[in-house]
Design a protein around this motif. Sequence first.
Motif, PDB file in Angstrom:
ATOM      1  N   LEU A  58       0.831  -1.211   0.000  1.00  0.00           N
ATOM      2  CA  LEU A  58       0.000   0.000   0.000  1.00  0.00           C
ATOM      3  C   LEU A  58       0.863   1.258   0.000  1.00  0.00           C
ATOM      4  N   ASP A  59       1.926   1.241   0.780  1.00  0.00           N
ATOM      5  CA  ASP A  59       2.828   2.383   0.822  1.00  0.00           C
ATOM      6  C   ASP A  59       3.484   2.599  -0.538  1.00  0.00           C
ATOM      7  N   ASN A  60       3.925   1.530  -1.173  1.00  0.00           N
ATOM      8  CA  ASN A  60       4.512   1.630  -2.517  1.00  0.00           C
ATOM      9  C   ASN A  60       3.502   2.148  -3.528  1.00  0.00           C
ATOM     10  N   GLN A  61       2.265   1.662  -3.430  1.00  0.00           N
ATOM     11  CA  GLN A  61       1.214   2.111  -4.344  1.00  0.00           C
ATOM     12  C   GLN A  61       0.921   3.596  -4.125  1.00  0.00           C
ATOM     13  N   ARG A  62       0.870   4.027  -2.877  1.00  0.00           N
ATOM     14  CA  ARG A  62       0.631   5.434  -2.561  1.00  0.00           C
ATOM     15  C   ARG A  62       1.747   6.313  -3.148  1.00  0.00           C
ATOM     16  N   LYS A  63       2.992   5.874  -2.982  1.00  0.00           N
ATOM     17  CA  LYS A  63       4.132   6.627  -3.532  1.00  0.00           C
ATOM     18  C   LYS A  63       4.071   6.678  -5.056  1.00  0.00           C
ATOM     19  N   ARG A  64       3.718   5.546  -5.671  1.00  0.00           N
ATOM     20  CA  ARG A  64       3.617   5.481  -7.129  1.00  0.00           C
ATOM     21  C   ARG A  64       2.528   6.419  -7.632  1.00  0.00           C
ATOM     22  N   MET A  65       1.371   6.417  -6.955  1.00  0.00           N
ATOM     23  CA  MET A  65       0.270   7.307  -7.343  1.00  0.00           C
ATOM     24  C   MET A  65       0.676   8.773  -7.175  1.00  0.00           C
ATOM     25  N   SER A  66       1.393   9.075  -6.126  1.00  0.00           N
ATOM     26  CA  SER A  66       1.848  10.440  -5.877  1.00  0.00           C
ATOM     27  C   SER A  66       2.791  10.898  -6.993  1.00  0.00           C
ATOM     28  N   ARG A  67       3.712  10.022  -7.390  1.00  0.00           N
ATOM     29  CA  ARG A  67       4.631  10.358  -8.494  1.00  0.00           C
ATOM     30  C   ARG A  67       3.866  10.566  -9.801  1.00  0.00           C
ATOM     31  N   GLU A  68       2.899   9.685 -10.069  1.00  0.00           N
ATOM     32  CA  GLU A  68       2.112   9.806 -11.301  1.00  0.00           C
ATOM     33  C   GLU A  68       1.298  11.089 -11.307  1.00  0.00           C
ATOM     34  N   LEU A  69       0.706  11.434 -10.169  1.00  0.00           N
ATOM     35  CA  LEU A  69      -0.066  12.668 -10.070  1.00  0.00           C
ATOM     36  C   LEU A  69       0.845  13.877 -10.291  1.00  0.00           C
ATOM     37  N   GLU A  70       2.014  13.861  -9.683  1.00  0.00           N
ATOM     38  CA  GLU A  70       2.962  14.965  -9.854  1.00  0.00           C
ATOM     39  C   GLU A  70       3.361  15.105 -11.325  1.00  0.00           C
ATOM     40  N   GLN A  71       3.617  13.984 -11.985  1.00  0.00           N
ATOM     41  CA  GLN A  71       3.975  14.019 -13.405  1.00  0.00           C
ATOM     42  C   GLN A  71       2.825  14.542 -14.253  1.00  0.00           C
ATOM     43  N   SER A  72       1.596  14.107 -13.959  1.00  0.00           N
ATOM     44  CA  SER A  72       0.464  14.562 -14.768  1.00  0.00           C
ATOM     45  C   SER A  72       0.218  16.046 -14.571  1.00  0.00           C
ATOM     46  N   VAL A  73       0.441  16.563 -13.360  1.00  0.00           N
ATOM     47  CA  VAL A  73       0.283  17.998 -13.119  1.00  0.00           C
ATOM     48  C   VAL A  73       1.380  18.764 -13.859  1.00  0.00           C
ATOM     49  N   ARG A  74       2.606  18.267 -13.789  1.00  0.00           N
ATOM     50  CA  ARG A  74       3.728  18.959 -14.438  1.00  0.00           C
ATOM     51  C   ARG A  74       3.567  19.010 -15.953  1.00  0.00           C
ATOM     52  N   PHE A  75       2.987  17.953 -16.536  1.00  0.00           N
ATOM     53  CA  PHE A  75       2.902  17.879 -17.989  1.00  0.00           C
ATOM     54  C   PHE A  75       1.464  17.957 -18.503  1.00  0.00           C
ATOM     55  N   ALA A  76       0.564  18.506 -17.704  1.00  0.00           N
ATOM     56  CA  ALA A  76      -0.851  18.602 -18.098  1.00  0.00           C
ATOM     57  C   ALA A  76      -1.036  19.436 -19.359  1.00  0.00           C
ATOM     58  N   ASN A  77      -0.229  20.441 -19.540  1.00  0.00           N
ATOM     59  CA  ASN A  77      -0.374  21.339 -20.687  1.00  0.00           C
ATOM     60  C   ASN A  77       0.490  20.926 -21.877  1.00  0.00           C
ATOM     61  N   GLU A  78       1.080  19.764 -21.826  1.00  0.00           N
ATOM     62  CA  GLU A  78       1.990  19.330 -22.878  1.00  0.00           C
ATOM     63  C   GLU A  78       1.324  19.349 -24.256  1.00  0.00           C
ATOM     64  N   ARG A  79       0.135  18.770 -24.372  1.00  0.00           N
ATOM     65  CA  ARG A  79      -0.549  18.715 -25.665  1.00  0.00           C
ATOM     66  C   ARG A  79      -0.873  20.115 -26.167  1.00  0.00           C
TER      67      ARG A  79
END
Length: 176
Positions: free
Chosen positions: A50-71
């Motif tokens: 669960l801790d690994n999944q939480r960290k993975r989701m946090s990284r994915e969310l951070e990446q999606s926020v950082r690159f949300a305007n890419e398109r």
Amino acid sequence: MHNTDTARDTAASVDTTGMENTDNLAEALAAAREELARLRDERLRERAELDNQRKRMSRELEQSVRFANERLLSDLLQVLDSLEAGLSAPGADAGKLREGIELTLRQLEKVTADNGLVAVDPVGQPFDPECHQAMSMVPADGQAPGTVVQVYQKGYLLNGRLLRPALVLVAKDSEG
């Protein structure tokens, strides 16, 4: 004497039964301890997962926020290229410059529309305080009171949600 032998046999029987019960209890205790250790290990593994999944989701969310305007930004690169080309054109006359700016504006409008941006240009429509901001009320012949007669600045909706209200002039009753 018979009573003494019976008592002795009974005592021996109780002793043997007591030892068997003790052995059974020891085995049951050992089994319970093994089960407890297994459950603790399982819980620890699940918590780590669960801790690994939480960290993975946090990284994915951070990446999606950082690159949300890419398109969007990728699509805007063509508009930037057009503007730079127009500005670098040697000795362009006003007609060609205007034509280039109009073409660039159409590119920009297409990119914004493809990304969910819709202009609010309400001339002739009833004033809507949810989408319009009245700058002033003016007498307007031929227009119903409360109708938008002029737009100073277009408003915009982004995917159906108001991004910026339109700045408008609203017709007032000619008697008032």
